[in-house]
Design an enzyme around this catalytic site. Structure first.
Site, short mmCIF file in Angstrom:
data_model
loop_
_atom_site.label_atom_id
_atom_site.label_comp_id
_atom_site.label_asym_id
_atom_site.label_seq_id
_atom_site.Cartn_x
_atom_site.Cartn_y
_atom_site.Cartn_z
N ASP A 4 0.77 -1.09 0.15
CA ASP A 4 -0.15 -0.06 -0.03
C ASP A 4 0.74 1.15 -0.10
OD1 ASP A 4 -2.25 -1.77 0.25
OD2 ASP A 4 -2.38 -1.42 2.38
N GLU A 20 -9.39 -1.95 2.99
CA GLU A 20 -9.13 -1.54 4.57
C GLU A 20 -10.29 -0.78 4.96
OE1 GLU A 20 -4.40 -1.58 5.06
OE2 GLU A 20 -5.42 0.32 5.19
#
Length: 276
Positions: free
Chosen positions: A57, A171
């Site tokens: 990420d 997420e």
């Protein structure tokens, strides 16, 4: 819950998090670099600041930031990308972070150890007499995440810049971030991407396999360092991605995602305003 109701709720969440039905990695790279360039120009800021952990990420976001800064400079503007290492003392996965930085090639790299500030804040709160009710290590982890964001905003202020976050749809649906920690930022260029799509964007950008496929961990709690995200969830990112991409998932995956989503509404709507 009927099949129709179940599908309707799934589609509501997909729409809420902005996950598109179609995906093209090359097009997403261009669109997200363009987004960062536009925000730099429209805000008259001069820098992008991001914490680098070594995972896919932050590596993907970092490379997008670097390319955006280079594009602004190529057009005659002023822009710098500052990558920050924010270890708590010595990080066990420091080699992964250095591999990520080699891929990102940031204009500037700064290292700030958040251990002294994090420990001092924990001690100050403990000295107040608070009862942590067995959650001290978890809450200490949240303090670490918030200290990291304090450091990033300090650096962004010094550079007249914006703080960039790494949040994406997989997420976000689980609320798997620290409120006012990694969830506090000015820009989230990975918004709307599932985890597998983040990996696809990273691959399109030329990230090495070791970065693309690094096991995702939060790495905040001292008593369970390197705990994989999927172990915390009880389901896999494949399950979460399938759900967000409109596919059928098992009853366990569906119920787990819905439960996490409901429990973490407050984290995706900060702050919650009073309404009549």
């Amino acid at each position: 819950m009927s099949t129709l109701e179940r599908r309707y709720l799934q589609e509501l969440i997909i729409d809420e998090l902005g996950v598109p039905p179609e995906f093209d990695a090359a097009a997403e790279v261009e669109a997200r670099i363009g987004f960062l360039v536009e925000r730099l120009k429209s805000s008259s800021t001069k820098a992008l600041v991001l914490g680098i952990s070594g995972g896919v990420d932050s590596s993907t976001t970092g490379r997008l930031c670097q390319l955006a800064a280079e594009r602004v400079r190529a057009a005659g503007g002023e822009a710098t990308f500052v990558a920050m290492r924010l270890p708590y003392g010595v990080q066990a996965d420091e080699a992964d972070a250095q591999r990520a930085l080699a891929f990102i090639q940031p204009d500037e790299t700064l290292t700030v150890d958040v251990k002294p500030a994090s420990d001092a804040m924990l001690d100050s709160v403990k000295n107040s007499g608070v009862d942590f009710q067995g959650r001290e290590d978890f809450l200490h982890g949240n303090i670490k995440a918030r200290q990291r964001m304090i450091a990033q905003y300090a650096v962004a202020g010094a550079h007249r810049g914006l703080v960039v976050g790494t949040d994406h749809a997989a997420e976000a649906v689980m609320g798997f971030f620290t409120k006012y920690g990694d969830g506090a930022c000015d820009l989230t260029p990975l918004s709307g991407l599932t985890k597998r799509r983040v990996r696809a964007v990273a691959t399109e950008l030329g990230a090495p396999d070791a970065v693309v496929h690094k096991v995702p961990t939060a790495d905040l709690e001292s008593e369970s360092p390197g705990l994989p995200d999927e172990q915390a969830f009880g389901i896999t990112y494949e399950d979460i991605d399938d759900f967000l991409e409109g596919k059928d998932v098992s009853d366990k995956a569906y119920e787990t995602i819905i439960s996490w989503h409901r429990r973490t509404v407050h984290k995706r709507a900060v702050p919650t305003p009073f309404t009549r």
